[in-house]
Design an enzyme around this catalytic site. Structure first.
Site, short mmCIF file in Angstrom:
data_model
loop_
_atom_site.label_atom_id
_atom_site.label_comp_id
_atom_site.label_asym_id
_atom_site.label_seq_id
_atom_site.Cartn_x
_atom_site.Cartn_y
_atom_site.Cartn_z
N TYR A 148 1.08 -1.25 -0.02
CA TYR A 148 0.11 -0.03 -0.15
C TYR A 148 0.84 1.22 0.12
O TYR A 148 0.56 2.30 -0.55
CB TYR A 148 -0.61 0.04 1.04
CG TYR A 148 -2.12 0.94 1.15
CD1 TYR A 148 -3.11 0.82 -0.15
CD2 TYR A 148 -2.38 1.92 1.81
CE1 TYR A 148 -3.98 1.58 -0.40
CE2 TYR A 148 -3.32 2.65 1.86
CZ TYR A 148 -4.03 2.56 0.60
OH TYR A 148 -5.45 3.23 0.54
N LYS A 164 -3.17 8.56 3.30
CA LYS A 164 -4.46 8.19 4.12
C LYS A 164 -4.04 8.63 5.43
O LYS A 164 -4.99 9.10 6.17
CB LYS A 164 -4.76 6.79 3.90
CG LYS A 164 -5.15 5.93 2.80
CD LYS A 164 -6.76 6.85 2.12
CE LYS A 164 -7.29 6.22 1.00
NZ LYS A 164 -8.35 6.89 0.40
#
Ligand code: NAD
Ligand code: 0WE
Length: 258
Positions: A158, A165
């Site tokens: 990720y 995020k």
């Protein structure tokens, strides 16, 4: 009861029938909200046609191009909202982007350009959209964005999106603190991994899905409609006391340590 009648909801991030934003738009519409849709324009206008056909059943009263990297386009979007709707009640921020190269391999190999682009599109855009929405949320309001556990803990591959995020989740808290004075709430839904069209291109998503199916308390992943139902709650008066929060809609995965 959950009732969004009389509320104007602007939904960003619908690309196709697998988009999380599409699940959210359907559930806001089912709860009675008036829907407006923005889409990412492309040169040939193919995208516009596909999204327009998809959302047609929701009878959107606004359908506008909005590339969040183009500040004048963001301003134009909200100018139209002001002219056509007068007020805005609900803003759904459901967009993200990082280059494929920055979603696999060594985390440290990311270029400044790719890192900055991911932050700009995936995190800064919540600030710019909220700033433009602020003067239109005259009768209270609810802003909801989408995040992922990879912004709080390390999820293999990720990578750069995790940092975006983390920034997005902190944006939620600072925006909630600022906008609370005018009764505008700001929250995030941290969704479990969901197979979207783009996921075929990103190997890590499938690994994350298979892991959640094994480990999560519910032994499955979540659907776009389940995320949409949580979004409808966060946009409704049922959640009037909730702001600045990250709500996990992930089949329970986040509680597990092993
Ligand atoms: P998606 O590809 O359907 O949605 C991403 C959207 O971002 C697309 O509609 C795309 O047009 C839009 N977008 C990209 N760049 C843009 C720009 N410059 N301006 C305007 N729009 C732009 O994929 P999705 O999985 O539905 O993602 C929606 C949100 O949900 C993202 O924030 C994503 O991080 C988050 N999320 C996804 C998952 C998952 O597993 N799919 C899990 C948790 C959170
Ligand atoms: O936030 C996301 C992914 C958002 C996303 C998707 C793409 C695909 C196409 C951002 N940028 C791009 N760029 C593209 O070129 N998720 C939460 C889904 C996701 O992505 C992963 C995951 C999970 C889960 C990447 C690696 C590992 C797990």
């Amino acid at each position: 009861m959950l009732d969004l009648t009389g509320k104007n909801a602007l939904v960003t991030g619908i690309a196709n029938n697998r988009s999380i934003a599409w699940g959210i738009a359907q559930q806001l519409h089912a709860a009675g909200a008036n829907i407006g849709v923005t889409y990412l324009p492309d040169d040939k206008g193919r995208f516009e046609k596909k999204v327009a056909e998809l959302v047609e059943p929701l009878q959107p009263t606004l359908f506008l191009p909005c590339n969040v990297q183009d500040e004048p386009q963001v301003e134009a979007t909200f100018k139209t909202v002001q002219e056509k709707w007068g007020k805005l009640d609900i803003l759904i921020h459901c967009l993200a982007f990082a280059t494929k190269e920055s979603l696999s391999g060594d985390f440290s190999s990311v270029s400044l350009q790719d890192f900055a682009q991911a932050i700009e599109i995936s995190a800064y855009s919540l600030i710019s959209l909220s700033r433009a929405a602020k003067p239109l949320m005259t009768e209270a309001g609810s802003i909801v964005t989408l995040t992922y556990v990879g912004g709080a803990r390390v999820i293999p591959n990720y990578n750069t999106m995790g940092i975006a995020k983390a920034a997005l989740e902190m944006n939620v808290r600072y925006l909630a603190a600022e906008l609370g004075a005018q009764n505008v709430r700001v929250n995030a839904i941290s969704a479990g991994p969901i197979r979207t069209l783009a996921s075929s291109a990103i190997g890590g998503i499938l690994d994350a899905i298979h892991h959640v199916e094994k480990v999560a308390p519910l032994k499955r992943t979540v659907t776009q409609i389940e995320v949409g139902n949580a979004a409808a709650f966060l946009c409704s008066d049922l959640s009037s006391g909730i702001t600045g929060q990250i709500l996990y809609v992930d089949a329970g995965y986040e509680i597990m340590g092993m």
